[in-house]
Design an enzyme around this catalytic site. Structure first.
Site, PDB file in Angstrom:
ATOM      1  N   GLU A 221       0.879  -1.171   0.000  1.00 49.05           N
ATOM      2  CA  GLU A 221       0.000   0.000   0.000  1.00 49.05           C
ATOM      3  C   GLU A 221       0.911   1.214   0.000  1.00 49.05           C
ATOM      4  OE1 GLU A 221      -2.630   2.832   2.716  1.00 49.05           O
ATOM      5  OE2 GLU A 221      -2.687   0.738   3.349  1.00 49.05           O
ATOM      6  N   CYS A 255      -2.840   8.965   3.082  1.00 50.76           N
ATOM      7  CA  CYS A 255      -2.618   8.543   1.684  1.00 50.76           C
ATOM      8  C   CYS A 255      -3.886   8.542   0.859  1.00 50.76           C
ATOM      9  CB  CYS A 255      -1.980   7.174   1.598  1.00 50.76           C
ATOM     10  SG  CYS A 255      -1.623   6.308   3.045  1.00 50.76           S
TER      11      CYS A 255
END
Length: 478
Positions: A221, A255
């Site tokens: 990720e 993010c």
């Protein structure tokens, strides 16, 4: 001759020791079965929930985020832990599947087995919620876990491991090893059965290269440059609030937050006015009830400053803030408008409380610009039309899309999360997250002799001819 002095142990020395202990514990943990692991995980969950204020205090001390944000992070993480514990059996247990015509005499089934030992490298921006997205699901799937928290939040990692040892005494099923990048590299080289990493795209590539040496599979990720699209029929007040929350919340260090906003031209100025008003009313601080806190690392503050300066140098304008908004360790909200699409503030992950707002002629252009990024983690859409929302969500190149909200998926444990492109690959959360840390095993059992037996060396020509006729009847007709 001089006597050699023994080299003092380092943080990286702890990695092989932890892996060995995890290997020994993995068999015990898998042997507890679904019900035993469920009970253990729920005991850990109750410990985390019962000491939420203590854990939130640890998060706040290391990251600088406000107390309420830290509490919310723990709440979200615990929801996912609870879901993983309660649903692992239903998702991963062995079940019958259709065998198909050629294997009609076989009973076919598929089940999912633990991989063994999972390595998890966590980030500093959400030091509980993000790594527990891997840790919870890996444990629920029957694996032992060795967790390397960020060097900026080691106390959070140790706290989680200590509470596990209290709630689930016995073999070392879940451990934390602390240290900098060298400790993470040691974990990559240690031969774990899978490694889950959250962090920058550049570091993700380094992790992949290290794991490739031992053919260790990875879940990555990485970064994001998430876009929010505002249609002409959107609720502009709600869209502005969402953009402010997604862009400035956690000092922009999210993010899957909001870094780019594309607004249909007919409502561009009204939307910009609303967002600017919210930005001017927002200030960071050290107070427990501040809107958001300090930048967690000095290096990130420098990145934010560089992106603001580049955007303005290329012809963008600062509606709110500007270079003076960067006052380490804080960055005040920054709203940039009409920023060229090739600027750093549009193409690179800023990871700070800045939002770029650009007008578009229509929603087709908005999707085109949103998809032009090399990242593809998440996106948001604001519109009054369900049909438009569904169409835009389908066309956006992202792992998750929120409609008339931002980060809506974060609180839904059944939804998988992960990105495409430079945002990484693999999934955490939900059924896909449980399967990500499992190995599928297929089993067939012959129920009766095949009427037409083709799986033999002395296969009869007549049998093949009959099978060929049936094959043509089934597949060669319209």
């Amino acid at each position: 001759m001089p006597t050699e002095t023994a080299k003092p142990p380092t943080e990286t020395d702890a990695v092989p020791v932890a892996i060995a202990a995890a290997r020994a514990a993995a068999g015990w943990w898998a042997g507890l079965g679904w019900d035993g692991r469920r009970r253990a995980l729920l005991a850990w969950k109750r410990t985390l929930a019962g000491r939420v204020e203590e854990l939130a205090g640890q998060i706040r001390a290391e990251t600088g985020k406000p107390h309420g944000d830290a509490v919310l992070e723990v709440m979200l993480a615990v929801e996912h832990l609870d879901w993983a514990a309660r649903h692992a059996r239903g998702v991963l247990r062995r079940r019958r599947v259709p065998a198909g015509l050629l294997a009609a005499n076989q009973a076919a089934s598929v089940g999912y087995e633990p991989l063994g030992v999972i390595g998890v490298i966590g980030p500093w921006n959400y030091p509980v919620y993000t790594p527990l997205g891997s840790i919870s699901y890996a444990l629920a799937a029957g694996n032992a876990v060795v967790f390397k928290p960020s060097e900026h939040t080691p106390g959070v990692g140790r706290w989680l491991a200590e509470r596990w040892a209290e709630a689930v005494p016995g073999p070392a099923v879940f451990q934390a090893v602390t240290g900098d990048g060298e400790t993470g590299a040691a974990l990559c080289r240690a031969g774990v059965d899978k490694l889950a990493f959250t962090g920058s795209t550049a570091t993700g590539r380094t992790v992949m290269a290290a794991c490739a040496v031992t053919l260790t599979p990875v879940v990555i990720e990485a970064g994001g440059k998430d876009a929010l699209i505002v249609a002409a029929d959107a609720d502009l007040d709600a869209a502005a609030r969402a953009a402010a929350f997604g862009g400035f919340g956690n000092a922009g260090q999210t993010c899957a937050g909001v870094e780019r906003v594309y607004v249909e031209r007919s409502v561009y100025e009204p939307f910009l006015d609303r967002l600017a008003e919210l930005a001017r009313a927002t200030r960071p601080g050290e107070e427990p009830d501040a809107r958001y806190g300090r930048m967690t690392t000095p290096a990130q503050t420098a990145v934010v400053a560089a992106h603001i300066e580049d955007a303005l140098a290329r012809g963008g304008r600062a509606v709110v803030g500007g270079p003076a908004a960067v006052r380490p360790p804080f960055v005040d909200p920054v709203v940039l408008a009409e920023v060229p699409e090739d600027s750093l503030a549009v193409t690179a992950e800023t990871f700070g409380p800045t939002v770029v707002v650009n007008p578009v002629r229509d929603l087709d252009e908005a999707v085109e610009r949103a998809n032009a990024s090399r990242y593809g983690l998440a996106a948001s859409v604001f519109t009054g039309s369900r049909r438009t929302a569904a169409d835009l969500a389908a066309r956006l190149r992202a792992g998750a899309v929120s409609v008339n909200a931002v980060l809506g998926f974060a609180a839904a444990p059944a939804l998988p999360f992960g990105g495409v492109g430079d945002s990484g690959f693999g999934r955490v959360h939900g059924a896909d997250g449980l399967r990500e840390f499992s190995r599928p095993k297929s089993v067939t059992r012959q129920r009766f002799a095949a009427p037409i037996d083709l799986l033999r060396l002395d296969r009869r020509p007549a049998a093949l001819a009959r099978a060929t006729r049936l094959f043509r009847l089934r597949h060669a007709r319209g």
